[in-house]
Design a protein around this motif. Structure first.
Motif, short mmCIF file in Angstrom:
data_model
loop_
_atom_site.label_atom_id
_atom_site.label_comp_id
_atom_site.label_asym_id
_atom_site.label_seq_id
_atom_site.Cartn_x
_atom_site.Cartn_y
_atom_site.Cartn_z
N ILE A 190 14.63 -26.87 -37.98
CA ILE A 190 14.09 -25.63 -37.49
C ILE A 190 13.38 -26.10 -36.15
CG2 ILE A 190 12.70 -24.05 -37.85
CD1 ILE A 190 13.62 -23.78 -40.69
N GLU A 191 12.55 -27.13 -36.24
CA GLU A 191 11.77 -27.46 -35.19
C GLU A 191 12.57 -28.18 -33.93
OE1 GLU A 191 9.31 -30.83 -36.84
OE2 GLU A 191 7.92 -29.19 -37.59
N LYS A 192 13.70 -28.81 -34.28
CA LYS A 192 14.58 -29.06 -33.22
C LYS A 192 15.19 -27.93 -32.38
CE LYS A 192 16.05 -33.60 -34.94
NZ LYS A 192 17.09 -34.42 -35.62
N ARG A 193 15.48 -27.04 -33.30
CA ARG A 193 16.20 -25.52 -32.35
C ARG A 193 15.03 -24.96 -32.00
NH1 ARG A 193 19.85 -23.20 -37.49
NH2 ARG A 193 21.01 -25.23 -37.95
N LEU A 194 13.99 -24.85 -32.26
CA LEU A 194 12.84 -24.24 -31.56
C LEU A 194 12.48 -24.74 -30.24
CD1 LEU A 194 10.85 -22.01 -31.49
CD2 LEU A 194 9.19 -23.25 -33.03
N MET A 195 12.53 -26.16 -30.14
CA MET A 195 12.11 -26.90 -29.13
C MET A 195 13.33 -26.76 -28.11
SD MET A 195 9.31 -28.15 -29.33
CE MET A 195 9.31 -29.25 -27.98
#
Length: 250
Positions: A190-195
């Protein structure tokens, strides 16, 4: 207390009954036929808050239901005016049972059957009452075990899921070659997608800035500022309050 005998405690309790001899005979007749019932002396609390020590028959009666015999726990409270007033009957579920309310038994276990409503001595007695209970309980059992209840709930849920699946396409019959299995994304994913999303936002903002810079060259911006139509606040161009609002990208 033995099922087919009357103890000294029972005899003493019967001495407080208005029709002790008749009541004793009626009790003995019932427990001689149903030996799992035993006479006991206990305190009964009436609905109006009054209480009284009364005899009762406490135990189980055999009930045949769909070819199987079940022992239904009951308690029959005998009033001190017995047999001229009808007894009070309750079913007593154990820890692994629950009450199945129906036309004969309410959710509190209170039994209300025609035999009690039409009680009249000498036509009515404890033996006849118990036989009538066995009959009506065999037609509509007042208790179910928790395992049966669980099985019934499971069956209802299974039938519901089955009916729902019948209304939906069977996805298992669709070709799924080359498709990755569906999984729930983890926190790191999720963090990667948000970045990646934020990076796209910044790139889009920079692209828009270049686009509008091409439309409004720097010298035109300086002319607009010279006319005092705009102010620069925190690096942003804003219209003066006394000017007509003009849409301008910030």
């Amino acid at each position: 207390m033995a099922g087919s005998s009357v103890t000294d405690e029972t005899k003493q309790a019967l001495s407080q009954y208005k029709y002790a001899d008749i009541a004793k005979r009626d009790i003995m007749n019932a427990i001689s036929q149903f030996k799992d019932l035993r006479p006991e002396l206990e305190r009964f609390y009436f609905g109006d808050g009054t209480k009284k020590n009364l005899l009762n028959l406490n135990g189980t009666i055999p009930v045949n239901y769909e070819g199987n015999e079940y022992n239904i726990p009951i308690i029959v409270w005998i009033l001190d005016t017995h047999p001229y007033n009808s007894p009070m009957v309750y079913v007593k579920p154990s820890n692994n049972m629950y009450i199945k309310a129906n036309r004969n038994v309410d959710s509190n276990g209170n039994v209300n059957i025609p035999y009690l409503r039409d009680w009249r001595y000498p036509q009515s007695d404890l033996l006849g009452l118990i036989q009538f209970l066995i009959k009506v309980f065999g037609e509509e059992p007042p208790l179910y075990s928790s395992s049966v209840a669980s099985q019934q709930r499971h069956q209802v849920q299974s039938e519901h899921l089955s009916s729902v699946s019948d209304e939906r396409p069977n996805i298992s019959s669709f070709p799924v070659t080359g498709l990755a299995p569906l999984t729930t994304p983890g926190l790191e994913d999720i963090e990667k997608r948000l970045m990646r999303f934020l990076k796209l936002v910044r790139l889009s903002r920079d692209a828009l800035q270049i686009f509008f810079d091409d439309i409004f060259p720097e010298h035109e911006l300086q002319n607009m500022l010279a006319d005092k139509k705009y102010l620069i606040v925190n690096g942003e161009k804003r219209v003066q309050k006394d000017q007509i609002p003009v849409l301008y990208p910030g």
